[in-house]
Motif scaffolding. Structure first.
Motif, PDB file in Angstrom:
ATOM      1  N   ASP A  17       0.869  -1.174   0.000  1.00 20.00           N
ATOM      2  CA  ASP A  17       0.000   0.000   0.000  1.00 20.00           C
ATOM      3  C   ASP A  17       0.901   1.217   0.000  1.00 20.00           C
ATOM      4  O   ASP A  17       1.798   1.328   0.832  1.00 20.00           O
ATOM      5  CB  ASP A  17      -0.905   0.027   1.236  1.00 20.00           C
ATOM      6  N   VAL A  18       0.661   2.125  -0.929  1.00 16.48           N
ATOM      7  CA  VAL A  18       1.563   3.248  -1.106  1.00 16.48           C
ATOM      8  C   VAL A  18       1.010   4.527  -0.526  1.00 16.48           C
ATOM      9  O   VAL A  18       1.697   5.253   0.178  1.00 16.48           O
ATOM     10  CB  VAL A  18       1.869   3.446  -2.615  1.00 16.48           C
ATOM     11  N   LEU A  19      -0.245   4.818  -0.809  1.00 18.08           N
ATOM     12  CA  LEU A  19      -0.751   6.142  -0.498  1.00 18.08           C
ATOM     13  C   LEU A  19      -2.266   6.105  -0.413  1.00 18.08           C
ATOM     14  O   LEU A  19      -2.923   5.464  -1.214  1.00 18.08           O
ATOM     15  CB  LEU A  19      -0.317   7.092  -1.625  1.00 18.08           C
ATOM     16  N   GLY A  20      -2.807   6.798   0.556  1.00 13.48           N
ATOM     17  CA  GLY A  20      -4.238   7.054   0.618  1.00 13.48           C
ATOM     18  C   GLY A  20      -4.454   8.521   0.283  1.00 13.48           C
ATOM     19  O   GLY A  20      -3.788   9.390   0.842  1.00 13.48           O
ATOM     20  N   LEU A  21      -5.334   8.788  -0.642  1.00 13.72           N
ATOM     21  CA  LEU A  21      -5.527  10.152  -1.121  1.00 13.72           C
ATOM     22  C   LEU A  21      -7.010  10.490  -1.131  1.00 13.72           C
ATOM     23  O   LEU A  21      -7.791   9.829  -1.818  1.00 13.72           O
ATOM     24  CB  LEU A  21      -4.948  10.275  -2.533  1.00 13.72           C
ATOM     25  N   PRO A  22      -7.439  11.498  -0.369  1.00  9.45           N
ATOM     26  CA  PRO A  22      -8.841  11.898  -0.417  1.00  9.45           C
ATOM     27  C   PRO A  22      -9.159  12.602  -1.732  1.00  9.45           C
ATOM     28  O   PRO A  22      -8.361  13.393  -2.227  1.00  9.45           O
ATOM     29  CB  PRO A  22      -8.989  12.852   0.771  1.00  9.45           C
ATOM     30  N   VAL A  23     -10.317  12.279  -2.302  1.00  7.56           N
ATOM     31  CA  VAL A  23     -10.740  12.844  -3.579  1.00  7.56           C
ATOM     32  C   VAL A  23     -12.186  13.298  -3.435  1.00  7.56           C
ATOM     33  O   VAL A  23     -13.025  12.541  -2.947  1.00  7.56           O
ATOM     34  CB  VAL A  23     -10.624  11.793  -4.709  1.00  7.56           C
ATOM     35  N   THR A  24     -12.475  14.516  -3.863  1.00  6.55           N
ATOM     36  CA  THR A  24     -13.837  15.039  -3.729  1.00  6.55           C
ATOM     37  C   THR A  24     -14.709  14.710  -4.937  1.00  6.55           C
ATOM     38  O   THR A  24     -15.929  14.704  -4.821  1.00  6.55           O
ATOM     39  CB  THR A  24     -13.816  16.569  -3.524  1.00  6.55           C
ATOM     40  N   ARG A  35      -1.728  11.314 -12.319  1.00  5.40           N
ATOM     41  CA  ARG A  35      -1.147  12.631 -12.061  1.00  5.40           C
ATOM     42  C   ARG A  35      -1.205  12.967 -10.574  1.00  5.40           C
ATOM     43  O   ARG A  35      -0.217  13.406  -9.979  1.00  5.40           O
ATOM     44  CB  ARG A  35      -1.874  13.709 -12.866  1.00  5.40           C
ATOM     45  N   ARG A  36      -2.343  12.731  -9.954  1.00  6.92           N
ATOM     46  CA  ARG A  36      -2.487  13.075  -8.535  1.00  6.92           C
ATOM     47  C   ARG A  36      -1.564  12.236  -7.662  1.00  6.92           C
ATOM     48  O   ARG A  36      -0.976  12.737  -6.704  1.00  6.92           O
ATOM     49  CB  ARG A  36      -3.938  12.926  -8.089  1.00  6.92           C
ATOM     50  N   ARG A  37      -1.443  10.963  -8.000  1.00  7.97           N
ATOM     51  CA  ARG A  37      -0.527  10.121  -7.225  1.00  7.97           C
ATOM     52  C   ARG A  37       0.899  10.639  -7.339  1.00  7.97           C
ATOM     53  O   ARG A  37       1.591  10.811  -6.342  1.00  7.97           O
ATOM     54  CB  ARG A  37      -0.590   8.678  -7.713  1.00  7.97           C
ATOM     55  N   ILE A  38       1.337  10.909  -8.542  1.00  6.72           N
ATOM     56  CA  ILE A  38       2.720  11.338  -8.741  1.00  6.72           C
ATOM     57  C   ILE A  38       2.984  12.687  -8.097  1.00  6.72           C
ATOM     58  O   ILE A  38       3.999  12.884  -7.430  1.00  6.72           O
ATOM     59  CB  ILE A  38       3.077  11.337 -10.236  1.00  6.72           C
ATOM     60  N   PHE A  39       2.076  13.634  -8.261  1.00  5.42           N
ATOM     61  CA  PHE A  39       2.296  14.959  -7.686  1.00  5.42           C
ATOM     62  C   PHE A  39       2.247  14.919  -6.159  1.00  5.42           C
ATOM     63  O   PHE A  39       2.868  15.756  -5.501  1.00  5.42           O
ATOM     64  CB  PHE A  39       1.307  15.967  -8.265  1.00  5.42           C
ATOM     65  N   GLU A  40       1.536  13.947  -5.582  1.00  6.58           N
ATOM     66  CA  GLU A  40       1.517  13.789  -4.127  1.00  6.58           C
ATOM     67  C   GLU A  40       2.823  13.168  -3.633  1.00  6.58           C
ATOM     68  O   GLU A  40       3.344  13.550  -2.596  1.00  6.58           O
ATOM     69  CB  GLU A  40       0.329  12.915  -3.713  1.00  6.58           C
ATOM     70  N   GLU A  41       3.360  12.210  -4.383  1.00  8.18           N
ATOM     71  CA  GLU A  41       4.552  11.476  -3.950  1.00  8.18           C
ATOM     72  C   GLU A  41       5.861  12.155  -4.344  1.00  8.18           C
ATOM     73  O   GLU A  41       6.885  11.922  -3.711  1.00  8.18           O
ATOM     74  CB  GLU A  41       4.564  10.070  -4.560  1.00  8.18           C
TER      75      GLU A  41
END
Length: 97
Positions: A17-24, A35-41
């Motif tokens: 498991d790499v990342l949990g990211l809230p999305v609206t 894109r969102r994963r990469i820009f977060e990491e």
């Protein structure tokens, strides 16, 4: 609000498991999820990493699964629920062919 969990797997059975990211949003394209994963990491060099990831996806470097469904195009839309899991399955070329 949905919580997208990104998971990395390999064909040898490794899972992380790499990342949990809230999305609206209720729906996003695969390209936007990547894109969102990469820009977060990756705070520095994120644009270059994003472009490499898109090229890797296009060159069959990895598969993306949402639930039991494989996404095959960057423009495919993903329905996001309270607990969406997006799996990135890294493909490793066979030695010798």
């Amino acid at each position: 609000m949905a919580m997208v969990t990104f998971v990395d797997e390999t064909t040898s059975g490794g899972r992380r498991d790499v990342l949990g990211l809230p999305v609206t949003e209720e729906r996003l394209t695969l390209a936007e999820l990547i894109r969102r994963r990469i820009f977060e990491e990756t705070p520095e060099g994120a644009q270059e990493a994003y472009e490499r990831a898109l090229a890797d996806f296009g060159g069959n470097g990895f598969l993306v699964l949402v639930g039991d469904r494989q996404l095959t195009g960057l423009d495919e839309r993903v329905d996001l629920t309270a607990a969406t899991e997006v799996t990135f399955l890294r493909l490793v070329p066979l030695v010798g062919g």
